[in-house]
Each structure stands twice: as structure tokens, then as C-alpha cells.
Design an enzyme around this catalytic site. Structure first.
Site, short mmCIF file in Angstrom:
data_model
loop_
_atom_site.label_atom_id
_atom_site.label_comp_id
_atom_site.label_asym_id
_atom_site.label_seq_id
_atom_site.Cartn_x
_atom_site.Cartn_y
_atom_site.Cartn_z
N TYR A 146 38.19 32.56 40.98
CA TYR A 146 38.33 33.27 42.25
C TYR A 146 37.40 34.48 42.21
O TYR A 146 37.70 35.51 41.62
CB TYR A 146 39.79 33.70 42.44
CG TYR A 146 40.07 34.52 43.68
CD1 TYR A 146 39.42 34.25 44.89
CD2 TYR A 146 40.99 35.55 43.65
CE1 TYR A 146 39.67 35.00 46.02
CE2 TYR A 146 41.27 36.31 44.78
CZ TYR A 146 40.61 36.03 45.96
OH TYR A 146 40.87 36.78 47.09
N ASP A 175 37.21 29.50 44.89
CA ASP A 175 36.74 30.33 45.99
C ASP A 175 35.63 31.23 45.46
O ASP A 175 35.90 32.21 44.77
CB ASP A 175 37.92 31.15 46.54
CG ASP A 175 37.52 32.05 47.69
OD1 ASP A 175 36.33 32.06 48.06
OD2 ASP A 175 38.40 32.75 48.22
N HIS A 207 42.12 29.07 54.05
CA HIS A 207 41.23 28.11 53.40
C HIS A 207 41.85 26.72 53.47
O HIS A 207 43.07 26.59 53.63
CB HIS A 207 41.03 28.45 51.91
CG HIS A 207 40.36 29.76 51.67
ND1 HIS A 207 39.07 29.87 51.19
CD2 HIS A 207 40.82 31.04 51.79
CE1 HIS A 207 38.76 31.14 51.04
NE2 HIS A 207 39.80 31.87 51.40
#
Length: 265
Positions: free
Chosen positions: A110, A152, A256
Site C-alpha cells: 500500500y 494500491d 476501489h
């Protein structure tokens, strides 16, 4: 065959009902979650076990960030890198141990969002994001086994990864400096961008839509912030890739949507 999914879930406990729905419908072998927003002891292990997911690698922290990898197939935790260099829970890696999959590594990351101003002199968060990517790049130079890195990345590198290339050139996540920094990470290991191997540019490809839009679908101001990249040898085994946009319409959605890649090992 092994299927791997990635999803920034934006609080796993709050959104466990849609996680369950996704797992029931798609049943990936491995699910990598980002932004779980809970400590490791708070993770909903039993809900996953009820769906057949018995294997876990959870790197959490209170209220923010956090990543978790869950699996129907066995794996062992392989690594936890502090690429943020401040103790935040933003990475966990696992090595698959099932015969036939043995040796494949799945890295779950992330990347920091980077704040609002694309200038590290006035926005320290932007500098932290670039430094995070630089640390990832140095790590990528040392990889010596088939590796999939997912998560991400908070960067949409291509013009067709955003709703308006020109309008977003000065917006964090699509600035030339971020794109160049991400390209250095790609070059450090020769990563293959699985998403764009299967959904060729300039075809539209988004994975995130802001909550600010009342009608995300009609507005469609999306960005491709989520990625699945593979080592060159592993990329050759990728047989399919899908973007599950419909999940953005579910009750209490994440901003998302999940991505899924299939491999024949």
C-alpha cells in the site's frame, strides 16, 4: 492454476459483507487487501475461515493503513518491509508452499497517497511517497525468484489510466515525477504490468472512483491506482486478468474495486 486478487478495501471490518460476496462469487485462491484499518488481533479471521480461507499474513495497525493476505492455498509469511521508514503497516509478502506453486512470492503493498501538493518542499507527504518508491526500487534490484507484487500503488501511470490526462498532470497520482519514479521501479526488475498486458492501452482502465461523485458511473472520473505486476518469467504464466467494476456499486462500497489475475504454473 492459481488466482490472485487485490483490493484496497478501506476498512475490512466495515466492508466484510462485500468481501464475503466477492469471495463467494469469484473464489480467488489468494486475496491481498490494503487499507484494512485494524490491528492484527482485530482482523476478522473467523469470517474468512467460514469461506474456506485458512491461511493469513496480516500486518495491521490501529485505525490506519494495514495490509493482509488471505488464502485457500497454503503460504508462509515471507517479508515485511518498512518502505515508509516510519513503522507504518504498508507491506507484507508471502511465499506459496503448495506443491506446484512452491517458490512463488506474492508481495502486497500500500503505497502512500502523497497528500495534495506535488511538491516535496511544501508537502512532506509527497516526498515520503517518492522515497517509499525509491526504497521499493532498491529492493526490486535484489529479487531472485518468481514474484508478483500487487496493491494500491496510488499512481496511474498512463494517459488512459485516468479520466482526463491533461487535467490531472498536476494532480498527485498522475504527475510526471510520480510516473517517472514508478517507471524506475518497473525497470529495476523488468516487471510486467499484468493489467496492461491483458487490457491494452489506450483502452480505458480504472480501479478507483472518488466518493465525492454522487453518481460514480455517470461521472466516471476514475483512475487506475491498483496494480498487479509480475517478474518476467512469472508474467508468461498469466492467462487472464479482470477488473470487477461492478463492486463499486455494492452496498457500502470501497472506493476501489478488485483486480484478479489467473496463472497457470
Amino acid at each position: 492454476m492459481v488466482t490472485v486478487a487485490t483490493w484496497n478495501i478501506n476498512s475490512v471490518r466495515l466492508r466484510m459483507p462485500i468481501v464475503e460476496r466477492f469471495l463467494q462469487e469469484q473464489s480467488p485462491d489468494i486475496l491481498c487487501l490494503q487499507e484494512i484499518k485494524c490491528q492484527e488481533q482485530q482482523f476478522p479471521y473467523e469470517a474468512f475461515r467460514a469461506l474456506g480461507y485458512e491461511h493469513f499474513a496480516v500486518h495491521g495497525q490501529k485505525g490506519y493503513h494495514g495490509v493482509a493476505t488471505v488464502g485457500k492455498v497454503p503460504f508462509k509469511e515471507f517479508s515485511r518491509h518498512d518502505w515508509q521508514d516510519n513503522g507504518e503497516a504498508r507491506h507484507v509478502g508471502v511465499e506459496l508452499t503448495d506443491p506446484g506453486m512452491q517458490g512463488m512470492v506474492v508481495e502486497n503493498v500500500y503505497v502512500p497517497a502523497g497528500g495534495d501538493e506535488p511538491d516535496r518542499t511544501i508537502n512532506p507527504k509527497f516526498g515520503q511517497k517518492l522515497d517509499f518508491l525509491d526504497r521499493m526500487t532498491r529492493w526490486a534490484e535484489t529479487i531472485d525468484r518468481p514474484t508478483l507484487i500487487v496493491g494500491d500503488f496510488n499512481i496511474a501511470p498512463l494517459a488512459s489510466d485516468v479520466w482526463d490526462h491533461k487535467a490531472l498532470l498536476k494532480v498527485v497520482s498522475h504527475t510526471p515525477l510520480e510516473v517517472e519514479t514508478l517507471q524506475r521501479f518497473m525497470d529495476a526488475h523488468g516487471w510486467a504490468d499484468i493489467g496492461r498486458e491483458h487490457i491494452k492501452a489506450p483502452e480505458r482502465y480504472y480501479s478507483w472512483w472518488s466518493y465525492r461523485a454522487k453518481d460514480w458511473k455517470a461521472n466516471d472520473r476514475g483512475r487506475r491506482l491498483d496494480h498487479m505486476w509480475a517478474s518476467p518469467e512469472l508474467a508468461k504464466e498469466a492467462t487472464g486478468h479482470s477488473v470487477h467494476e461492478y463492486a463499486r456499486d455494492w452496498d457500502k462500497p470501497s472506493d476501489h474495486v478488485p483486480l484478479v489475475t489467473e496463472f497457470t504454473l
